[in-house]
Scaffold this active site. Structure first.
Site: not given
Length: 764
Positions: A475, A511, A609, A632-633, A643, A680
């Site tokens: 990240r 990323r 995503e 997650n997204d 979230r 991921c």
């Protein structure tokens, strides 16, 4: 006055009330007057007695307040609460559920309208109006009361959260209750036992906690210096702007100076410091009182002075915080960091060897701060909205990161129970460490590489200690978030080189800058009503090629001689974004070669995503070298669940059938183009989820370092065939919770009991 104006006036007045009792007093008096009723009362549910207690009234016997109560199944009030809907009666005494409350004097009143006060599906109490004559309240009156109760629910919850309501925690009011349980959202698994350290946001009066004065003279001196600093600050600003302002505008600064020179305000703060609250807490109390007083005034000019008072309070607080001791020195061993809103920056203020747990009043289990907490392996509970956090500094607590619970004032029995879980966790960690040098290979010989998600400097050592085979997600925004300006190309190069060198020759996937949404940069503010659907990820960097090019150049230079870099593009939705990003990466490579750097074009991939990318997965696979799923997204967007919003956190379901179907689809689409596909997101870090993803055909799982040994243990404990049978079974299911329970049962059936959630003691 219209109903809307009355509502606004009441809401404005109660939102600045000193405490819950003041709120309720305002409510009953204003409603009784606005509706021209004989009675208005509020009954609130008491968690200790499990009864609805009369907490305020206008019209009934005031002596009954706090003395009269109803059980959950008693009276019409109890029926309103049980049904969680309004009840409007012409003659309450003739209703079968009627229960006469002695000493209240209610026998003379017949008509009854009661509406529930509900916050997040929980009934907090009942708002009631009554009149002597027998009549039904009309629809407009009922609508008014329902609307007001909805507003009141939020205020009551906020009163609990800020500690402005007298609760079971107030030892001076009643004996301290042990094992007080507050519910939140499980954000990072594990158990922590320790003492609370309340952290507040810079210059934010609302988040300042109460703390006991340790050095009276020092607190008084720091307040005096802060006051004088603000006086000088205002004078300086006034002088600088004197030639550009009219007399009326200059008068504003005179108002500020008069407020600061008004001995009443300063003396009130000093008196509260002498009474035992530190300077920052005393300032918050005094400013709040003055704001309430001005807000309640009818004169528009005087009412507006509430804003000036709050602004001055923030300025004074800012100087107090600058002059105060560094917060890091206040951390005891086994510290539980608690904040109204936990931020990534706060995590950096605490020494990791002293930090045992994290608790946040707002936020959810999938906020960026929570993801970092999981990466650090710190038990975390988010979204504990009813927590009186201001009053908890120094309190002993238990953080249950498995079930999303916080226990305040834990009993010896509870401490022993959770202590056993802590010991079991340590034993399991030792057992899993033995797997460090072993590959993640199933019992029938299928090997699945396990990579890690990183971002913090400490992640590198932690990841290598746990046997990571590469980085699936670095990240890059984290180094940006902890600075006061954009880092230079050289500064970024140094940060990236450390990651690449530590893992060489293993792959490192970086990323590109993914800010926006819940990842804000203080020096690059993005103010949007709906940030999750706004300007974020690749959208920002393509709009700012100067930011993108500097970052890509730093990545490429950092990889010279190592050649283990992979670049990943976040939040892509169209082929045009991918084409433009690849053009800029090619351009950066060409520029650096012209400058004499021996750079190699790295593999470039995209993150899937958003739903739009799901259905273009095969098209993207043709354009790039690899595909990575950010589950997650993707889960957030598929389920339309923010979230970071604790109100809907319960709807965020990684095992929702739609999410699993999308993940399955992406893997198959990428493989049609023979492209490597990884994931991921947090689902990969769950042992049960990892088995499903392996069965779907994901080539790599990238997880946080702390969960890597657990995932490796799960993979080594099953055959690929068994995992595929489990996936077939799950595909037939239609409920997320059913799927979750099936995975837990499957882990037990595979002999992997140690990977399921431990048995947590139930305390009511």
């Amino acid at each position: 006055m219209s109903i809307l104006k009355i509502l606004r006036k009441i809401v404005q007045e109660v939102s600045t009330a000193a405490d819950l009792d003041a709120v309720l007093t305002i409510i009953v008096s204003r409603v009784q007057r606005a509706m021209a009723t004989h009675v208005c009362s509020v009954f609130l549910f008491d968690a200790v007695t499990q009864r609805y207690v009369l907490r305020a009234t206008q019209g009934l016997n005031p002596q009954a307040v706090g003395q009269v109560s109803l059980a959950e199944n008693e009276g019409v009030v109890g029926l309103v609460a049980k049904r969680a809907e309004p009840i409007n009666l012409q003659d309450a005494s003739s209703h079968p559920a009627f229960y006469f409350l002695d000493t209240t004097g209610e026998e003379q009143f017949h008509s009854f309208l009661g509406v529930p006060i509900i916050h997040q599906r929980r009934v907090l109490g009942v708002l009631v109006v009554q009149q002597q004559e027998k009549r039904r309240f009309d629809e407009s009156e009922e609508a008014f009361l329902v609307t007001l109760s909805a507003q009141l629910a939020g205020i009551i919850a906020h009163a609990h959260a800020t500690g402005s309501v007298q609760t079971q925690l107030d030892a001076n009011q009643r004996p301290v209750q042990q094992d007080l349980r507050y519910e939140g959202v499980a954000a990072a698994p594990g158990v922590a036992i320790g003492r609370v350290v309340v952290m507040s946001l810079p210059a934010d009066l609302d988040t300042v906690p109460d703390k006991e004065v340790k050095d009276l003279a020092a607190e008084l001196e720091s307040f005096a210096k802060a006051l004088e600093a603000v006086r000088e600050e205002v004078r300086q600003v006034a002088d600088n702007l004197a030639s550009r302002l009219s007399k009326d505008e200059q008068a504003l600064f005179d108002v500020y100076l008069r407020m600061l020179d008004d001995q009443a305000l300063a003396q009130e703060v000093i008196a509260r410091i002498h009474a035992g609250n530190w300077a920052q807490g005393s300032l918050r109390e005094v400013i709040d009182e003055h704001v309430r007083a001005f807000t309640a005034m009818e004169d528009p000019y005087l009412s507006e002075r509430a804003t000036d008072i709050r602004d001055l309070g923030s300025r004074i607080l800012s100087h107090l915080q600058e002059a105060g001791p560094a917060q890091i020195t206040d951390f005891p061993d086994h510290a539980i960091l608690l904040a109204d809103e936990l931020t990534p920056a706060m995590l950096g203020l605490a020494p990791e060897n002293k930090l045992a747990g994290l608790v946040s009043v707002s936020g959810s289990g999938n906020s960026h701060a929570a993801i970092l907490a999981r990466s650090m392996g710190i038990p975390t509970v988010m979204g504990v909205v009813d927590l009186p956090y201001r009053r908890l500094n120094g309190r002993e607590v238990v953080v249950d990161g498995y079930n999303g619970r916080l226990y305040v004032n834990p009993s010896d029995e509870l401490l022993q129970a959770y202590g056993r879980i802590l010991n079991d966790e340590k034993a399991m960690a030792t057992e899993l460490q033995a797997l460090h040098d072993l590959p993640a290979i199933t019992t029938d010989g299928y090997r699945l590489p396990l990579w890690v998600n990183t971002g913090l400097a400490a992640d590198v050592a932690r990841s290598l200690e746990r046997g990571a085979e590469g980085i699936g997600l670095y990240r890059t925004e984290i180094p940006f978030m902890i600075r006061e300006s954009f880092p230079s190309e050289q500064e970024q190069l140094e940060s990236y080189r450390k990651q690449l060198e530590a893992f060489a020759p293993l792959p490192v996937t970086m990323r590109t800058l993914d800010i926006g949404g819940d990842k804000a940069l203080p020096y690059f503010p993005i103010d949007e009503e709906n940030p999750s659907l706004g300007w974020r990820g690749i959208r920002i960097t393509l709009d700012h090629p100067e930011i993108f090019m500097v970052q890509v150049r730093a990545m490429l230079r950092a990889s010279v001689g190592l050649n283990n870099l992979r670049i990943m593009l976040p939040m892509v939705t169209s082929v045009h974004e991918v084409e433009e990003a690849k053009r800029q990466i090619d351009r950066a490579c060409a520029e650096l070669r012209e400058e004499g750097y021996d750079v190699h074009a790295p593999p470039v991939g995209v993150m899937i995503e958003v739903p739009a990318a799901v259905y273009q997965a095969r098209r993207f696979a043709r354009m790039v070298d690899f595909i990575s799923v950010g589950s997650n997204d993707l889960t957030q967007y598929l389920l339309a669940v923010d979230r970071n919003n604790p109100r809907v956190a319960g709807l965020y379901a990684p095992y929702h059938p739609a999410v699993l179907k999308a993940l399955d689809f992406i893997a198959h689409e990428a493989h049609k183009e023979r492209k490597h596909v990884s994931i991921c997101g947090e689902i990969a870090a769950d042992p049960g989820g990892a088995l499903l993803l392996m069965a779907m055909g994901y080539d790599v799982l990238s997880v946080n370092a702390n969960n890597l040994p657990r995932v490796k243990c799960a993979i080594r404990g099953v055959s690929l065939e068994e995992a595929r049978h489990l996936l077939l079974k799950v595909r037939m299911m239609h409920d997320a919770e059913e799927i979750h329970q099936t995975l837990r049962q499957a882990l037990r059936a595979f002999g992997l009991n140690q990977l399921t959630r431990p048995a947590i003691p139930e305390r009511e």
